[in-house]
Every structure is written in structure tokens, then in C-alpha cells.
Design a protein around this motif. Sequence first.
Motif, PDB file in Angstrom:
ATOM      1  N   UNK A  92      78.918  90.137   1.777  1.00 38.19           N
ATOM      2  CA  UNK A  92      81.224  90.765   2.672  1.00 38.19           C
ATOM      3  C   UNK A  92      81.429  89.123   1.934  1.00 38.19           C
ATOM      4  N   UNK A  93      83.027  90.191   1.385  1.00 41.58           N
ATOM      5  CA  UNK A  93      83.781  88.221   1.869  1.00 41.58           C
ATOM      6  C   UNK A  93      83.725  87.632   0.159  1.00 41.58           C
ATOM      7  N   UNK A  94      84.553  86.759  -0.016  1.00 40.99           N
ATOM      8  CA  UNK A  94      84.956  86.038  -1.473  1.00 40.99           C
ATOM      9  C   UNK A  94      83.652  85.835  -2.360  1.00 40.99           C
ATOM     10  N   UNK A  95      82.428  85.656  -1.368  1.00 44.45           N
ATOM     11  CA  UNK A  95      81.046  84.933  -2.399  1.00 44.45           C
ATOM     12  C   UNK A  95      80.193  86.032  -2.353  1.00 44.45           C
ATOM     13  N   UNK A  96      80.549  87.334  -1.801  1.00 43.18           N
ATOM     14  CA  UNK A  96      79.313  88.434  -2.265  1.00 43.18           C
ATOM     15  C   UNK A  96      79.518  88.445  -3.365  1.00 43.18           C
ATOM     16  N   UNK A  97      77.592  89.044  -3.191  1.00 37.40           N
ATOM     17  CA  UNK A  97      76.712  89.091  -4.698  1.00 37.40           C
ATOM     18  C   UNK A  97      76.410  87.703  -4.731  1.00 37.40           C
ATOM     19  N   UNK A  98      76.198  86.420  -4.032  1.00 34.09           N
ATOM     20  CA  UNK A  98      75.846  84.798  -4.222  1.00 34.09           C
ATOM     21  C   UNK A  98      74.428  85.495  -4.035  1.00 34.09           C
ATOM     22  N   UNK A  99      73.245  84.262  -4.587  1.00 37.91           N
ATOM     23  CA  UNK A  99      72.034  84.557  -3.981  1.00 37.91           C
ATOM     24  C   UNK A  99      71.823  83.272  -3.513  1.00 37.91           C
ATOM     25  N   UNK A 100      70.625  82.922  -2.303  1.00 31.74           N
ATOM     26  CA  UNK A 100      70.281  82.345  -2.014  1.00 31.74           C
ATOM     27  C   UNK A 100      68.298  82.206  -1.022  1.00 31.74           C
ATOM     28  N   UNK A 101      68.775  81.705  -0.497  1.00 33.97           N
ATOM     29  CA  UNK A 101      67.182  81.844   0.042  1.00 33.97           C
ATOM     30  C   UNK A 101      66.975  80.890   1.420  1.00 33.97           C
ATOM     31  N   UNK A 102      66.501  81.534   2.446  1.00 35.58           N
ATOM     32  CA  UNK A 102      65.934  81.168   3.840  1.00 35.58           C
ATOM     33  C   UNK A 102      64.949  79.954   3.589  1.00 35.58           C
ATOM     34  N   UNK A 103      65.197  79.126   4.034  1.00 40.53           N
ATOM     35  CA  UNK A 103      65.013  77.196   4.781  1.00 40.53           C
ATOM     36  C   UNK A 103      64.105  77.389   5.659  1.00 40.53           C
ATOM     37  N   UNK A 104      64.108  78.176   6.700  1.00 41.90           N
ATOM     38  CA  UNK A 104      63.771  77.860   8.187  1.00 41.90           C
ATOM     39  C   UNK A 104      64.287  78.877   9.401  1.00 41.90           C
ATOM     40  N   UNK A 105      63.917  78.852  10.427  1.00 41.19           N
ATOM     41  CA  UNK A 105      64.736  79.252  12.180  1.00 41.19           C
ATOM     42  C   UNK A 105      64.603  78.248  12.680  1.00 41.19           C
ATOM     43  N   UNK A 106      65.684  78.272  13.954  1.00 42.30           N
ATOM     44  CA  UNK A 106      65.988  77.663  14.697  1.00 42.30           C
ATOM     45  C   UNK A 106      66.328  78.125  16.163  1.00 42.30           C
ATOM     46  N   UNK A 107      65.375  77.990  16.563  1.00 44.21           N
ATOM     47  CA  UNK A 107      64.894  78.405  18.036  1.00 44.21           C
ATOM     48  C   UNK A 107      65.751  78.045  18.981  1.00 44.21           C
ATOM     49  N   UNK A 108      66.137  78.320  19.900  1.00 47.76           N
ATOM     50  CA  UNK A 108      67.094  78.073  21.537  1.00 47.76           C
ATOM     51  C   UNK A 108      69.343  78.757  20.658  1.00 47.76           C
ATOM     52  N   UNK A 109      69.501  78.636  19.864  1.00 47.52           N
ATOM     53  CA  UNK A 109      70.525  78.937  19.399  1.00 47.52           C
ATOM     54  C   UNK A 109      69.752  80.097  18.146  1.00 47.52           C
ATOM     55  N   UNK A 110      69.203  80.393  17.832  1.00 49.81           N
ATOM     56  CA  UNK A 110      68.611  81.348  17.626  1.00 49.81           C
ATOM     57  C   UNK A 110      68.998  81.681  16.005  1.00 49.81           C
ATOM     58  N   UNK A 111      69.006  80.283  14.783  1.00 44.14           N
ATOM     59  CA  UNK A 111      69.336  80.686  13.717  1.00 44.14           C
ATOM     60  C   UNK A 111      68.742  80.837  12.732  1.00 44.14           C
ATOM     61  N   UNK A 112      68.738  81.604  11.143  1.00 39.92           N
ATOM     62  CA  UNK A 112      68.286  82.329  10.808  1.00 39.92           C
ATOM     63  C   UNK A 112      69.026  80.777   9.732  1.00 39.92           C
ATOM     64  N   UNK A 113      68.549  79.502   8.883  1.00 38.12           N
ATOM     65  CA  UNK A 113      68.827  78.886   7.920  1.00 38.12           C
ATOM     66  C   UNK A 113      68.811  79.053   6.746  1.00 38.12           C
ATOM     67  N   UNK A 114      69.994  79.005   6.049  1.00 41.08           N
ATOM     68  CA  UNK A 114      69.643  79.920   5.097  1.00 41.08           C
ATOM     69  C   UNK A 114      70.750  78.948   3.740  1.00 41.08           C
ATOM     70  N   UNK A 115      69.908  78.882   2.418  1.00 44.43           N
ATOM     71  CA  UNK A 115      70.369  78.105   0.914  1.00 44.43           C
ATOM     72  C   UNK A 115      71.047  78.364   0.287  1.00 44.43           C
ATOM     73  N   UNK A 116      72.409  78.266   0.120  1.00 47.62           N
ATOM     74  CA  UNK A 116      73.450  78.516  -0.598  1.00 47.62           C
ATOM     75  C   UNK A 116      73.702  76.828  -2.143  1.00 47.62           C
ATOM     76  N   UNK A 117      74.168  77.443  -3.689  1.00 47.84           N
ATOM     77  CA  UNK A 117      74.568  76.579  -3.746  1.00 47.84           C
ATOM     78  C   UNK A 117      76.487  75.782  -3.335  1.00 47.84           C
TER      79      UNK A 117
END
Length: 284
Positions: A92-117
Motif C-alpha cells: 500500500x502507499x507510494x512505495x507499493x510494490x517495492x521489496x526488501x527482506x526481514x532482518x530480525x524480530x524485536x521482543x517486548x515491543x514485538x516488532x518485525x524489522x525489515x530492510x528496504x533501500x
Amino acid sequence: MLKTNKDKVVKWSVQGKVHHPTGGTYRITHEGKPMILPATGGISYNVKIGDSAFGWAGDHVEPGVSMRNENTNENAALMTFACIGNEAKIISGDAKGAKGYVTGMHGGIDHVLVYFDEETLENLSIDDKIQIKAYGQGLQLTDYPDVHMMSIDPDLFEKLGVTEVDGKLQVPVVAKVPPYLMGSGIGSGNGYSGDYDIMTADTEEIKRLGLDRLKFGDLVLLQDCDNSYGRGYLKGAVSIGVVVHSDCIKAGHGPGITTIMVSKTPMIEGIIDEEANIGNYMNK
């Protein structure tokens, strides 16, 4: 190449959205000093995989993009089944279609972290939706049933250069971490989700071990650390993990480690390689 069951591992979809940063109150350092600092959530434009995990004017800083679901059950699935190296696509949004990859999971705040250029980050907004091709939980090493595999994309695992020597698995790592430095997250009942922290209040010990040179995405070996069915100490156990968030100012905290391989016995050995970083493997 190690034999795995990757052809039987299910690849399916999990989804979340770019999560707005939370908080804004004082955080107390391990020396008792109150500070106001950027922390978790949102889009970190100038913090990325391959950068130092130390020295930032922040606390628990997450590289790249932080995503989650507000529905607790759905977020638990996102945190558990998203694996390091999985493809992430903005839907969704202006960056729709762009791809990256998962770099980790951060517990407590419960975030999945993702790399994009960088171009994608500039077009991305809070609340934009991201879909992940969740692939990795259930991965097994056919000839090593006592080694627990978790939270890593099978295709990325094959790029790590893990070798078999005299019945043991040798894994490239940037550093080895003694068990007495593992802090926040100890006692968690599930090693397949989130992370736990290397404590860094003892700066001289951190420097002596070379841990002050850790970067986001580095692979590390955790000595005498058992993450098979939770997180705790076990003499002889070995865990391999990835650095997912920055150093911290709070007592008992530091760079976060998401685990990807575990053995209750010394079946895994770490081979020091300064280039053992997921950013390097993902670019292969």
C-alpha cells in the motif's frame, strides 16, 4: 551442502504495517541518568544493516523499518513466522510494490524489522502495509536432528557457508559471546520469537571481547546458551544468532540477538569471519 527438509517447509503470508514510534518519556541509564532519546518503531532513515550497533544517540534503535499488527494474536503470528531473510513487499502507499527482506524480530515491543533501500524508505509512510513471504519455521537439518533451526529463511541459511567437520557444524560468526553477558529476555519461554540482549554496562569487558565492533546483521555465537524451548543457561549448549537492534542505555540491556540455530551440546562451532553479516549474504 547440508541436507534439509526445505522442500517441505511451508511458505505462506503474514502481514503488518509500519508501526508509529511509541513512548517519549525519560529512559534511565544504568548510571541513573534520565535521557530523552529516539528508540523503537517507525522508519529509521540513517540506521541500516551493516552499520555499527553502537554509538547511536538512541536506545534499542531498530534499523530500517519496524512493523507490527495491533491485533495481539495476529502480531504473535507475524513475530513467530516471519524469518530472517524472508522477502517483504510493500502492498500500500507510494512505495507499493517495492521489496526488501526481514532482518530480525524485536521482543517486548514485538516488532518485525525489515530492510528496504533508501529510495523506498523515502516513499514509505507510517501505517503502510507490508506482506512477508513467511518461510523457515519447521526447517530441519536431516542429518542433525538435535540441532534446532529457527527464524531463518532456508535460502539464506544455504548462503551462510555452514560446513561439516568431524561430525560438528562450523558456522561463520563475527564474535563469540559468553553466557554471563546475556541479559534482558533470559527466561522467555519461546526462542522462536523475538530476541534477547547482550548486556553492555561493563564497557571494558565488551571491548576486551571485541563486541563493541558488532554491526546490525552480524552473526554471533552465544556460549552455554540454550534457546531450544526458551532462553537460559546450559553448560555446553551453543546458539547462533543475528544482531537485530542497537546498544541500549538501560541496565540489563544491549544489542538484541534473534536466534537461528541451537544445540544443547557442543555440536556447533563458530569460525570467526568479519564478513559474517546477513547483508553480505543477501547480496550474493
